[in-house]
Design a protein around this motif. Structure first.
Motif, short mmCIF file in Angstrom:
data_model
loop_
_atom_site.label_atom_id
_atom_site.label_comp_id
_atom_site.label_asym_id
_atom_site.label_seq_id
_atom_site.Cartn_x
_atom_site.Cartn_y
_atom_site.Cartn_z
N ALA A 119 0.43 -0.91 0.63
CA ALA A 119 0.63 -0.39 -0.09
C ALA A 119 0.66 1.52 0.37
N ILE A 133 -6.23 -0.42 5.60
CA ILE A 133 -5.52 0.55 4.32
C ILE A 133 -5.10 -1.29 2.90
N CYS A 137 -4.07 -0.02 -3.03
CA CYS A 137 -4.18 0.93 -1.89
C CYS A 137 -2.96 2.86 -2.55
N LEU A 151 -10.61 0.54 3.19
CA LEU A 151 -9.71 0.20 2.60
C LEU A 151 -9.70 -0.60 1.46
N ASN A 154 -6.61 -1.85 -4.13
CA ASN A 154 -7.09 -1.47 -4.71
C ASN A 154 -7.98 -0.26 -5.07
N VAL A 155 -7.93 0.07 -4.17
CA VAL A 155 -8.52 1.55 -3.31
C VAL A 155 -7.60 2.51 -3.94
N THR A 156 -8.18 3.64 -4.51
CA THR A 156 -7.44 5.19 -4.96
C THR A 156 -7.74 6.02 -4.23
#
Length: 347
Positions: A119, A133, A137, A151, A154-156
């Motif tokens: 991350a 996280i 991310c 999160l 691969n959350v942005t």
């Protein structure tokens, strides 16, 4: 987890009717076994109580006498959801800040937060206690993440995005990307308008996988407290969504829209820019909204119309071919009598 029904009833704050026993799982009435807890939320499912093998059922007082063991609830679906939280631990068993994550020295990660391997937490970012996280991310510079947020992979979060407390963002979502703003040039083509605003997601919001919510051009895009957004939703720049809205899959909301509290938008509904939708309105599936909707209205169709009108139109549509044939027959009959259908029957 194995637990006595009496202990489970105490944890949920529900009275137990019938025999006490050990349970270890959950399931639907049709397939639950003797160690499972199930639930019934509506009278139409009552016949299943005669055949279910569930060890216990969460139900209203009305059905408590129909099963060997019942956890009596005023809202069985809600209490079954609470039960699922007990039997389903959250995903991700890593804790702490991985030495394989990148956390900028100027970022602040609170004690008790978790940053998984791979991350990225950028300079000036803040991560609150209890937040997690996952790998892949990206948390951009000066982002703020509140307490107990999640999160998933691969959350942005682009720069300056703000999340309140207990926000859950599912894999692949992109929050705070640039809005779609351009100025046409006289000689053709378009110049980009810098998107210098922010995105604020308030407390207890859940955002589905691969959903995109754009930052504002100026000021802020806002997602109100308690709102639930499904997968593959697009919320454009400068939109303001009120509290406790429900936005279902593939909804698209164009820029600068204002959505009130407790609004429901069903799958694939589309809203044109600068539209205002009042509190408690319901927008039906595949509905095209291009004008304001008053509070409490139910809408359907393309273009959007009052739901009753939409349903009448829907029921009449299959009859149009037969109606056309009847009109043609009447025109021919009128011609045979010497009339002119094009002149309203005048001879």
């Amino acid at each position: 987890m194995e637990i006595a029904l009496s202990a489970l009833a105490e944890r949920l704050g529900l009275p137990l009717r019938g025999s006490d026993r050990q349970v270890s799982g959950v399931g639907p009435l049709e397939s639950a076994g003797p160690q499972d807890v199930s639930f019934i939320s509506a009278a139409k499912y009552a016949p299943l109580l005669k055949t279910t093998r569930a060890g216990a059922v969460i139900c209203t007082e009305e059905f408590a006498g129909s099963v060997d063991a019942a956890l009596v609830s005023a809202n069985p679906a809600l209490d079954f959801a609470r039960l699922l939280e007990l039997f389903s631990p959250p995903q991700g068993r890593f804790s702490g800040v991985s030495d394989r994550a990148f956390v900028d020295p100027q970022a602040r990660v609170a004690e008790g937060a978790t940053v998984f391997p791979l991350a990225y937490v950028g300079p000036g970012a803040e991560v609150g206690p209890g937040s997690r996280i996952f790998p892949g991310c990206y948390v951009g510079e000066d982002c703020r993440i509140g307490r107990d947020c999640t999160l998933y992979p691969n959350v942005t979060l682009m720069a300056r995005t703000v999340l309140g407390d207990r926000v859950m963002v599912h894999p692949g979502a992109v929050l705070g990307a640039d809005g779609f703003g351009y100025v046409p040039r006289a000689g053709g083509g378009r110049d980009k308008i810098p998107q210098v605003g922010t995105l604020v997601v308030e407390d207890d919001v859940e955002i589905g996988a691969n959903t995109t919510i754009d930052r504002a051009m100026l000021e802020k895009t806002v997602i109100g407290r308690g709102t639930k957004i499904d997968n593959l939703v697009q919320v454009a720049h400068n939109c303001v969504l009120g509290e406790n809205c429900t936005i279902v899959a593939q909804v698209g909301i164009a820029g600068s829209c204002t959505v009130g509290r407790d609004v429901i938008m069903a799958g694939q509904a589309g809203v044109a820019d600068h539209v205002s939708i009042g509190d408690g309105a319901v927008v039906g599936p595949i509905c095209g909204v291009r004008t304001d909707i008053p509070a409490g209205m139910r809408m359907g169709g393309i273009p959007a119309m009052e739901y009753g009108t939409y349903m009448r139109n829907l029921s009449l549509a299959p009859k149009i071919p037969d109606l056309f044939k009847r009109v043609r027959q009447l025109e021919k009959a009128l011609e045979a009598l010497g009339g002119d259908p094009g002149q309203g029957g005048r001879t």
